[in-house]
Every structure is written in C-alpha cells, then in structure tokens.
Write a protein that holds these residues in place. Structure first.
Motif, PDB file in Angstrom:
ATOM      1  N   ASP A 108     -10.492  -0.778  -2.621  1.00 54.05           N
ATOM      2  CA  ASP A 108      -9.027  -0.926  -2.670  1.00 54.05           C
ATOM      3  C   ASP A 108      -8.415   0.300  -3.317  1.00 54.05           C
ATOM      4  OD1 ASP A 108      -8.570  -3.602  -1.647  1.00 54.05           O
ATOM      5  OD2 ASP A 108      -9.401  -4.397  -3.503  1.00 54.05           O
ATOM      6  N   VAL A 109      -9.003   0.694  -4.433  1.00 56.44           N
ATOM      7  CA  VAL A 109      -8.452   1.820  -5.210  1.00 56.44           C
ATOM      8  C   VAL A 109      -8.617   3.114  -4.412  1.00 56.44           C
ATOM      9  CG1 VAL A 109      -8.714   3.120  -7.366  1.00 56.44           C
ATOM     10  CG2 VAL A 109      -8.927   0.615  -7.370  1.00 56.44           C
ATOM     11  N   TYR A 110      -9.820   3.292  -3.845  1.00 59.13           N
ATOM     12  CA  TYR A 110     -10.090   4.504  -3.049  1.00 59.13           C
ATOM     13  C   TYR A 110      -9.105   4.599  -1.874  1.00 59.13           C
ATOM     14  CZ  TYR A 110     -12.473   7.632   0.185  1.00 59.13           C
ATOM     15  OH  TYR A 110     -12.752   8.648   1.060  1.00 59.13           O
ATOM     16  N   SER A 111      -8.955   3.494  -1.132  1.00 62.34           N
ATOM     17  CA  SER A 111      -8.125   3.523   0.090  1.00 62.34           C
ATOM     18  C   SER A 111      -6.660   3.737  -0.259  1.00 62.34           C
ATOM     19  CB  SER A 111      -8.271   2.209   0.871  1.00 62.34           C
ATOM     20  OG  SER A 111      -9.619   1.982   1.148  1.00 62.34           O
ATOM     21  N   ASN A 112      -6.219   3.134  -1.361  1.00 61.90           N
ATOM     22  CA  ASN A 112      -4.830   3.338  -1.777  1.00 61.90           C
ATOM     23  C   ASN A 112      -4.575   4.821  -2.049  1.00 61.90           C
ATOM     24  OD1 ASN A 112      -2.213   2.167  -2.697  1.00 61.90           O
ATOM     25  ND2 ASN A 112      -2.838   3.246  -4.546  1.00 61.90           N
ATOM     26  N   ASP A 113      -5.533   5.449  -2.713  1.00 61.16           N
ATOM     27  CA  ASP A 113      -5.397   6.870  -3.034  1.00 61.16           C
ATOM     28  C   ASP A 113      -5.334   7.718  -1.752  1.00 61.16           C
ATOM     29  OD1 ASP A 113      -5.387   8.935  -4.962  1.00 61.16           O
ATOM     30  OD2 ASP A 113      -7.441   9.418  -4.349  1.00 61.16           O
ATOM     31  N   ILE A 114      -6.164   7.356  -0.785  1.00 61.99           N
ATOM     32  CA  ILE A 114      -6.203   8.115   0.477  1.00 61.99           C
ATOM     33  C   ILE A 114      -4.877   7.951   1.237  1.00 61.99           C
ATOM     34  CG2 ILE A 114      -7.330   8.213   2.767  1.00 61.99           C
ATOM     35  CD1 ILE A 114      -9.014   9.405   0.479  1.00 61.99           C
ATOM     36  N   VAL A 115      -4.367   6.709   1.298  1.00 59.31           N
ATOM     37  CA  VAL A 115      -3.110   6.489   2.027  1.00 59.31           C
ATOM     38  C   VAL A 115      -1.960   7.199   1.303  1.00 59.31           C
ATOM     39  CG1 VAL A 115      -1.437   4.749   2.809  1.00 59.31           C
ATOM     40  CG2 VAL A 115      -3.880   4.321   3.077  1.00 59.31           C
ATOM     41  N   LEU A 116      -1.948   7.095  -0.021  1.00 64.09           N
ATOM     42  CA  LEU A 116      -0.887   7.758  -0.789  1.00 64.09           C
ATOM     43  C   LEU A 116      -0.900   9.267  -0.552  1.00 64.09           C
ATOM     44  CD1 LEU A 116       1.361   7.622  -2.945  1.00 64.09           C
ATOM     45  CD2 LEU A 116      -0.406   7.645  -4.698  1.00 64.09           C
ATOM     46  N   LYS A 117      -2.082   9.866  -0.592  1.00 63.91           N
ATOM     47  CA  LYS A 117      -2.181  11.319  -0.367  1.00 63.91           C
ATOM     48  C   LYS A 117      -1.719  11.672   1.051  1.00 63.91           C
ATOM     49  CE  LYS A 117      -5.761  12.660  -3.577  1.00 63.91           C
ATOM     50  NZ  LYS A 117      -7.151  12.304  -3.829  1.00 63.91           N
ATOM     51  N   ALA A 118      -2.122  10.849   2.023  1.00 57.74           N
ATOM     52  CA  ALA A 118      -1.727  11.130   3.411  1.00 57.74           C
ATOM     53  C   ALA A 118      -0.210  11.050   3.552  1.00 57.74           C
ATOM     54  CB  ALA A 118      -2.414  10.140   4.364  1.00 57.74           C
ATOM     55  N   LEU A 119       0.408  10.049   2.897  1.00 60.49           N
ATOM     56  CA  LEU A 119       1.862   9.899   3.035  1.00 60.49           C
ATOM     57  C   LEU A 119       2.607  11.004   2.303  1.00 60.49           C
ATOM     58  CD1 LEU A 119       2.282   6.022   2.843  1.00 60.49           C
ATOM     59  CD2 LEU A 119       2.276   7.493   4.868  1.00 60.49           C
ATOM     60  N   ARG A 120       2.015  11.509   1.225  1.00 58.98           N
ATOM     61  CA  ARG A 120       2.639  12.663   0.539  1.00 58.98           C
ATOM     62  C   ARG A 120       2.698  13.869   1.482  1.00 58.98           C
ATOM     63  NH1 ARG A 120       3.472  11.587  -4.747  1.00 58.98           N
ATOM     64  NH2 ARG A 120       1.921  10.410  -5.914  1.00 58.98           N
ATOM     65  N   GLY A 121       1.768  13.888   2.458  1.00 60.58           N
ATOM     66  CA  GLY A 121       1.741  14.991   3.421  1.00 60.58           C
ATOM     67  C   GLY A 121       2.668  14.766   4.614  1.00 60.58           C
ATOM     68  N   ALA A 122       3.393  13.638   4.609  1.00 61.31           N
ATOM     69  CA  ALA A 122       4.318  13.356   5.723  1.00 61.31           C
ATOM     70  C   ALA A 122       5.732  13.485   5.181  1.00 61.31           C
ATOM     71  CB  ALA A 122       4.071  11.941   6.255  1.00 61.31           C
ATOM     72  N   PRO A 123       6.440  14.561   5.507  1.00 62.57           N
ATOM     73  CA  PRO A 123       7.743  14.790   4.882  1.00 62.57           C
ATOM     74  C   PRO A 123       8.771  13.697   5.166  1.00 62.57           C
ATOM     75  CG  PRO A 123       7.196  16.556   6.458  1.00 62.57           C
ATOM     76  CD  PRO A 123       6.049  15.617   6.438  1.00 62.57           C
ATOM     77  N   GLY A 124       8.524  12.883   6.192  1.00 60.86           N
ATOM     78  CA  GLY A 124       9.502  11.835   6.525  1.00 60.86           C
ATOM     79  C   GLY A 124       9.478  10.631   5.602  1.00 60.86           C
ATOM     80  N   VAL A 125       8.503  10.550   4.680  1.00 61.41           N
ATOM     81  CA  VAL A 125       8.376   9.314   3.901  1.00 61.41           C
ATOM     82  C   VAL A 125       9.168   9.398   2.591  1.00 61.41           C
ATOM     83  CG1 VAL A 125       6.786   7.670   2.822  1.00 61.41           C
ATOM     84  CG2 VAL A 125       6.071   8.943   4.846  1.00 61.41           C
ATOM     85  N   ALA A 126      10.139   8.490   2.448  1.00 64.78           N
ATOM     86  CA  ALA A 126      10.922   8.448   1.216  1.00 64.78           C
ATOM     87  C   ALA A 126      10.190   7.646   0.151  1.00 64.78           C
ATOM     88  CB  ALA A 126      12.285   7.819   1.498  1.00 64.78           C
ATOM     89  N   ALA A 127       9.556   6.538   0.552  1.00 66.88           N
ATOM     90  CA  ALA A 127       8.908   5.685  -0.450  1.00 66.88           C
ATOM     91  C   ALA A 127       7.751   4.911   0.166  1.00 66.88           C
ATOM     92  CB  ALA A 127       9.917   4.716  -1.046  1.00 66.88           C
ATOM     93  N   PHE A 128       6.858   4.499  -0.714  1.00 72.18           N
ATOM     94  CA  PHE A 128       5.642   3.788  -0.307  1.00 72.18           C
ATOM     95  C   PHE A 128       5.506   2.544  -1.185  1.00 72.18           C
ATOM     96  CE2 PHE A 128       0.727   3.996  -0.801  1.00 72.18           C
ATOM     97  CZ  PHE A 128       0.536   3.068   0.210  1.00 72.18           C
ATOM     98  N   VAL A 129       5.374   1.393  -0.531  1.00 70.56           N
ATOM     99  CA  VAL A 129       5.126   0.133  -1.242  1.00 70.56           C
ATOM    100  C   VAL A 129       3.693  -0.263  -0.903  1.00 70.56           C
ATOM    101  CG1 VAL A 129       5.814  -2.269  -1.540  1.00 70.56           C
ATOM    102  CG2 VAL A 129       7.524  -0.568  -0.881  1.00 70.56           C
TER     103      VAL A 129
END
Ligand code: F6P
Length: 333
Positions: free
Chosen positions: A68-89
C-alpha cells in the motif's frame, strides 16, 4: 489482429468526442506508468521482501501493507509528473495532497493505489482504482467545491487489475475499454473494446462471513438468489476473493452482483466513496450496469468528506435492481 495502444486509443477518443478533455491524456498516461511499476513490483513481492504489514493503519483504520505504502508513493510521484493534476486524494494519505496551483492544473485524481492488499501475501490478484474530476473553482483549490463532488461529475475513471495479466480498464464517459499490458514492449494494448456488463448474471460476490451482521433484507436477497430455480437461473454461485477490483472485473465481464452493505459493524458500509465506489460506479454504468447503496445511485451522492464510506451494490442492472427491491421491501416492513 490490429494492435492499438492506450495513447493511440486516447487520441481517437478525443477526436471522436470533443467533450473529452485532451489534457487528460497526460494524467492517464502517468497513471498507466505508475501501474506498470506497481505491476512489476507485484510480480516480485516476495523477492523484494514486500509481503506483510508496514506496521501502520491508514486514516480509515485499515492495516497498511508494505505494498500500500509503496504503491501510494509510486502513484504520487507519477502524478507529480503530470502538470494537469491540481490535487490527489488517496486512501493511504490522511490529507488531500495539493500538487499544483498552476493554471493548467485543472484535474483532481482520487485513487486507491493498491486495492485488495490482503491478497499480497497469498499471491492473489490486486488492483488500483482511480477517478478523475475537473476542478470547479478558478484560483486556489477549494476542497468543498473541487473535491467533495458527485461521482457523476467524474470525467474519467477506471482500474488496473494485477492478475494473471495486467489489465487497465478505462472509461472517458463513452463506454468502457480494457487494455492488456504487453510487458515485452511496455505498452497497454486494447484487448477488450467496449466491455458490456450482462443485464443479469449467475455470480454473487460478498463477504458472507458477515451475514449475521447484515440486515434482514440482505439476508433475504441471498436466500433468494441461492434458492434452486432453473427457470430463473438460480442458484447463483458465490465468487469472492477479498479484492474488489478482481471481483468486480468478473462481474463486469460475466454478469452478477458484488455487494458490501452496511452491517452492524460497518454502519456506513466499508468501502470509500471517492476512490473506490464512485470510480467503479462510473465504470459499471458506462458498461450498462448499475451501482447503488441499495437505495440510492452511487453517482448521485455528493461526498461529505475525503474518506467517507458508503454501502456498495454493483454489477448487472437487473441484479442490482433486484437487490434494491429487497431493500425497499425490508424498509416497508
Ligand atoms: O478495503 C477494500 C477491500 O479490501 C476490497 O478490495 C474488498 O472487496 C474488501 O475490502 C474486503 O473486505 P472484507 O475483508 O471485509 O471482506
């Protein structure tokens, strides 16, 4: 067979449906990238010592597994690389993560990065669930306007199933399409175009161990569907893996019903509205199925908090409607 990649499919969808925001392409492609990393790690869980608990619980009280922790980190990093994302829940983070206040950051991503994590230690199938909304307020993010939304406002939703193969199932509001990861070339390839959920099925999926805690109408529904009556194709068979993505995927393809109702222990059900129920409800409806709490359409519910739980009844339209009838009769008695 012609081979169509996810990127190619996306470009065609944007051309065919001008209302599909082209800017979503980058976000979906970053989520696909995250899922490739999670798929690779899922195949190596035991080799990389990633079985078992991370030793913490998340905000809704679920034990967090290392994955869970690993995957959350991976998704968060990927979304940081997508300029269109304002927020992540995320299921795994107490607070909403504001990723950008730039003008082009016009989307909110809600995700359960690693669904069904109790399956990690038994080599069972697991998944990632995501739903995407356009922001509403101009200027700084306003959680009550931008994040606490109705599921019907999602612009895209889907899941990735890490099973015998890795399958990404996506809706952009125009049907549901499945893409299998071809690991050799690192591409998701369209293998399940226009998935339709049969109107009625022969499977039910629920934690029957909870039946004493269910209300009378849920127990009566199960009594009914497990009665023998060949004319109405009963009894239904039970299929439950303990991982929502895999259980729902079977139902989407073969028909039937998944339910996690409210019970004596989980007064509002167990599953979370924003990043489990609403995205899967959009997928189910786009495939011709239904998703309710038993009484109310999931996509009509406006979230009251980021980690709100709701009961979920999802799958074939006739089966979900039948569950609703039992629920109404139970309330009338
Ligand atoms: O938390 C989500 C989840 O793991 C789902 O994937 C799954 O369907 C459900 O919970 C399993 O809950 P239980 O162990 O209570 O049957």
């Amino acid at each position: 067979m012609t081979r169509k990649t996810l990127a190619h499919f996306f470009a065609e969808e944007v051309r065919a449906h001008p209302a599909v925001p082209g800017a979503l392409a980058g976000i979906v492609s970053q989520l696909a990238l995250a899922s490739k990393v999670i798929a690779r790690e899922t195949a190596r869980i035991a080799l990389h010592n990633r079985t078992g608990s991370a030793g913490e619980a998340n905000i809704t009280g679920d034990e967090q597994k290392k994955m869970d922790v690993y995957s959350n980190d991976i998704v968060l990093k990927a979304l940081r690389g997508a300029p269109g994302v304002a927020a992540f829940v995320s299921e795994e983070m107490d607070e909403i993560q504001v990723l950008s206040d730039a003008a082009e950051a016009q989307f909110i991503v809600c995700a359960d990065p690693f669904d069904g994590s109790s399956n990690t230690d038994i080599n069972g199938s697991v998944g990632t669930i995501f739903g995407i909304y356009g922001t509403k307020s101009a200027g700084p993010l306003d959680p009550s306007q931008d994040i606490l939304r109705k599921g019907s406002e999602q612009v895209a939703a889907g899941y990735v199933m890490y099973g015998t193969s890795t399958l990404l199932v996506l809706t952009l509001g125009h049907g549901v399409h499945g893409f299998t990861l071809d690991g050799d070339v690192g591409e998701f390839v369209l293998t399940h175009p226009d998935i339709r959920c049969p109107a009625k099925g022969k499977y039910y999926s629920a934690n029957v161990g909870n039946h004493r805690a269910w209300d009378g109408s849920t127990r009566q529904f199960v009594d009914y569907i497990t009665e023998k009556d060949p004319a109405t194709k009963r009894p239904y068979s039970l299929r439950y893996s303990g991982a929502l993505v895999g259980d729902l995927h079977r139902i989407l393809l073969e028909g039937g019903i998944y339910f996690y109702p409210a019970d004596a222990k989980n007064k509002s059900g167990k599953l979370r509205l924003l990043y489990e129920c609403a995205p899967l409800a959009m997928v189910a409806e786009q495939a011709g199925g239904k998703a309710t709490t038993g009484d109310q359409r999931i996509l009509d519910l406006r979230a009251e908090s980021a980690h709100q739980r709701v009961p979920l009844v999802i799958g074939s339209a006739e089966d979900v409607a039948l569950f609703g009838k039992f629920s109404q009769n139970g309330k009338a008695q």
